[in-house]
Design a protein around this motif. Sequence first.
Motif, short mmCIF file in Angstrom:
data_model
loop_
_atom_site.label_atom_id
_atom_site.label_comp_id
_atom_site.label_asym_id
_atom_site.label_seq_id
_atom_site.Cartn_x
_atom_site.Cartn_y
_atom_site.Cartn_z
N GLN A 46 1.47 -20.74 -4.71
CA GLN A 46 2.81 -20.21 -4.49
C GLN A 46 3.75 -21.32 -4.93
O GLN A 46 3.91 -22.33 -4.23
CB GLN A 46 3.01 -19.84 -3.02
N GLY A 47 4.30 -21.15 -6.11
CA GLY A 47 5.06 -22.24 -6.72
C GLY A 47 4.13 -23.40 -7.00
O GLY A 47 3.09 -23.24 -7.62
N GLU A 48 4.48 -24.57 -6.48
CA GLU A 48 3.65 -25.76 -6.67
C GLU A 48 2.74 -26.03 -5.47
O GLU A 48 2.11 -27.08 -5.40
CB GLU A 48 4.53 -26.98 -6.94
N GLU A 49 2.68 -25.10 -4.52
CA GLU A 49 1.86 -25.28 -3.33
C GLU A 49 0.57 -24.47 -3.42
O GLU A 49 0.59 -23.27 -3.69
CB GLU A 49 2.65 -24.87 -2.08
N LEU A 50 -0.55 -25.16 -3.18
CA LEU A 50 -1.85 -24.49 -3.15
C LEU A 50 -1.88 -23.57 -1.94
O LEU A 50 -1.76 -24.01 -0.80
CB LEU A 50 -2.98 -25.53 -3.07
N ALA A 51 -2.03 -22.28 -2.18
CA ALA A 51 -2.00 -21.28 -1.11
C ALA A 51 -3.37 -21.02 -0.52
O ALA A 51 -3.51 -20.75 0.67
CB ALA A 51 -1.40 -19.98 -1.64
N GLY A 52 -4.39 -21.09 -1.37
CA GLY A 52 -5.75 -20.82 -0.92
C GLY A 52 -6.70 -20.93 -2.07
O GLY A 52 -6.30 -21.14 -3.22
N GLY A 53 -7.99 -20.80 -1.76
CA GLY A 53 -8.95 -20.88 -2.85
C GLY A 53 -10.37 -20.60 -2.41
O GLY A 53 -10.67 -20.52 -1.22
N ILE A 54 -11.19 -20.43 -3.42
CA ILE A 54 -12.61 -20.16 -3.23
C ILE A 54 -13.38 -21.19 -4.06
O ILE A 54 -13.09 -21.41 -5.23
CB ILE A 54 -12.97 -18.73 -3.68
N LEU A 55 -14.34 -21.82 -3.42
CA LEU A 55 -15.23 -22.79 -4.06
C LEU A 55 -16.53 -22.08 -4.37
O LEU A 55 -17.08 -21.37 -3.53
CB LEU A 55 -15.48 -23.95 -3.09
N GLY A 56 -17.04 -22.26 -5.59
CA GLY A 56 -18.30 -21.62 -5.91
C GLY A 56 -19.01 -22.27 -7.07
O GLY A 56 -18.47 -23.14 -7.77
N ILE A 57 -20.24 -21.83 -7.27
CA ILE A 57 -21.12 -22.31 -8.34
C ILE A 57 -21.37 -21.12 -9.27
O ILE A 57 -21.74 -20.04 -8.80
CB ILE A 57 -22.47 -22.80 -7.78
N ALA A 58 -21.17 -21.33 -10.57
CA ALA A 58 -21.42 -20.28 -11.55
C ALA A 58 -22.64 -20.65 -12.37
O ALA A 58 -22.69 -21.73 -12.97
CB ALA A 58 -20.21 -20.10 -12.46
N ILE A 59 -23.62 -19.74 -12.38
CA ILE A 59 -24.85 -19.93 -13.15
C ILE A 59 -25.13 -18.62 -13.88
O ILE A 59 -25.41 -17.60 -13.23
CB ILE A 59 -26.05 -20.29 -12.25
N GLY A 60 -25.04 -18.63 -15.20
CA GLY A 60 -25.24 -17.41 -15.96
C GLY A 60 -24.23 -16.37 -15.50
O GLY A 60 -23.03 -16.61 -15.51
N GLY A 61 -24.71 -15.21 -15.07
CA GLY A 61 -23.85 -14.14 -14.57
C GLY A 61 -23.82 -14.06 -13.07
O GLY A 61 -23.55 -13.00 -12.49
N ALA A 62 -24.11 -15.18 -12.40
CA ALA A 62 -24.07 -15.23 -10.93
C ALA A 62 -22.98 -16.20 -10.50
O ALA A 62 -22.88 -17.31 -11.02
CB ALA A 62 -25.41 -15.69 -10.37
N PHE A 63 -22.18 -15.77 -9.54
CA PHE A 63 -21.21 -16.66 -8.91
C PHE A 63 -21.61 -16.76 -7.45
O PHE A 63 -21.64 -15.75 -6.74
CB PHE A 63 -19.78 -16.14 -9.03
N ILE A 64 -21.93 -17.97 -7.00
CA ILE A 64 -22.35 -18.20 -5.62
C ILE A 64 -21.16 -18.80 -4.89
O ILE A 64 -20.80 -19.95 -5.11
CB ILE A 64 -23.58 -19.12 -5.52
N GLY A 65 -20.54 -17.99 -4.05
CA GLY A 65 -19.39 -18.44 -3.28
C GLY A 65 -19.86 -19.38 -2.17
O GLY A 65 -20.70 -19.01 -1.36
N GLU A 66 -19.33 -20.57 -2.17
CA GLU A 66 -19.71 -21.57 -1.17
C GLU A 66 -18.80 -21.53 0.05
O GLU A 66 -19.25 -21.64 1.17
CB GLU A 66 -19.69 -22.96 -1.80
N SER A 67 -17.50 -21.40 -0.17
CA SER A 67 -16.54 -21.43 0.93
C SER A 67 -15.19 -20.97 0.42
O SER A 67 -14.95 -20.94 -0.79
CB SER A 67 -16.45 -22.85 1.51
N MET A 68 -14.31 -20.63 1.36
CA MET A 68 -12.95 -20.28 1.00
C MET A 68 -12.01 -20.74 2.11
O MET A 68 -12.44 -20.99 3.23
CB MET A 68 -12.81 -18.79 0.73
N PHE A 69 -10.73 -20.88 1.77
CA PHE A 69 -9.74 -21.31 2.75
C PHE A 69 -8.37 -20.81 2.33
O PHE A 69 -8.19 -20.32 1.20
CB PHE A 69 -9.71 -22.85 2.85
N TYR A 70 -7.42 -20.92 3.24
CA TYR A 70 -6.03 -20.64 2.88
C TYR A 70 -5.12 -21.60 3.63
O TYR A 70 -5.45 -22.09 4.71
CB TYR A 70 -5.65 -19.19 3.19
N GLN A 71 -3.98 -21.87 3.04
CA GLN A 71 -2.91 -22.64 3.67
C GLN A 71 -1.68 -21.76 3.87
O GLN A 71 -0.86 -22.03 4.74
CB GLN A 71 -2.51 -23.85 2.81
#
Length: 186
Positions: A88-113
């Motif tokens: 939101q503007g220059e402020e990180l609002a939230g996000g998802i951390l993950g690992i991408a391997i081929g056509g798989a995305f493994i979501g590790e964690s997420m958060f919001y501010q």
Amino acid sequence: MADDAGDNLSWYSSKERALIPLDDRFRYPKSLQRVLNQNRFTVAINRNFEAVVDGCADRDLTWISAELKEIYWELHLMGWAHSFETWQGEELAGGILGIAIGGAFIGESMFYQIPEGSKVAMVKLVEWLRSRGFLLFDAQMTNPHLERFGAYIVSNREYKRLLKQAVQQHCSFVSDNLVSETSSES
């Protein structure tokens, strides 16, 4: 995953896995559609990977230890670990951390501010994965929040079958030759 003290890392595997659907079973609350229509957030990939990892780890009880942060950073440098972020503007609002391997995305964690930051990230990440030809979005464990997006459980046997198929795909999480990518919400 780190123990409560953050001293020891252990491998975790469950008998069941939670998946986020990448087909028409994916859904989200109508109230979130209003937020999406307001275009309050922009979406970025790997704009501030470290801040997303820190945000995911910033909890009273966390499994993301200092050692795991270093491992995620190394995986990021190798092109495997990614952050999918809302701003939101220059402020990180939230996000998802993950690992991408081929056509798989493994979501590790997420958060919001900022409220709705991680929810918008979830919707936009699903759209992104679909557009890139991903077959699998592994959320690992489900909870009421993820169930609102259509998360469902598969057996470990079914998960391994789906994972084997997905990792054989040639999908790129980021555009060729890009470390960071930013796009406006559509």
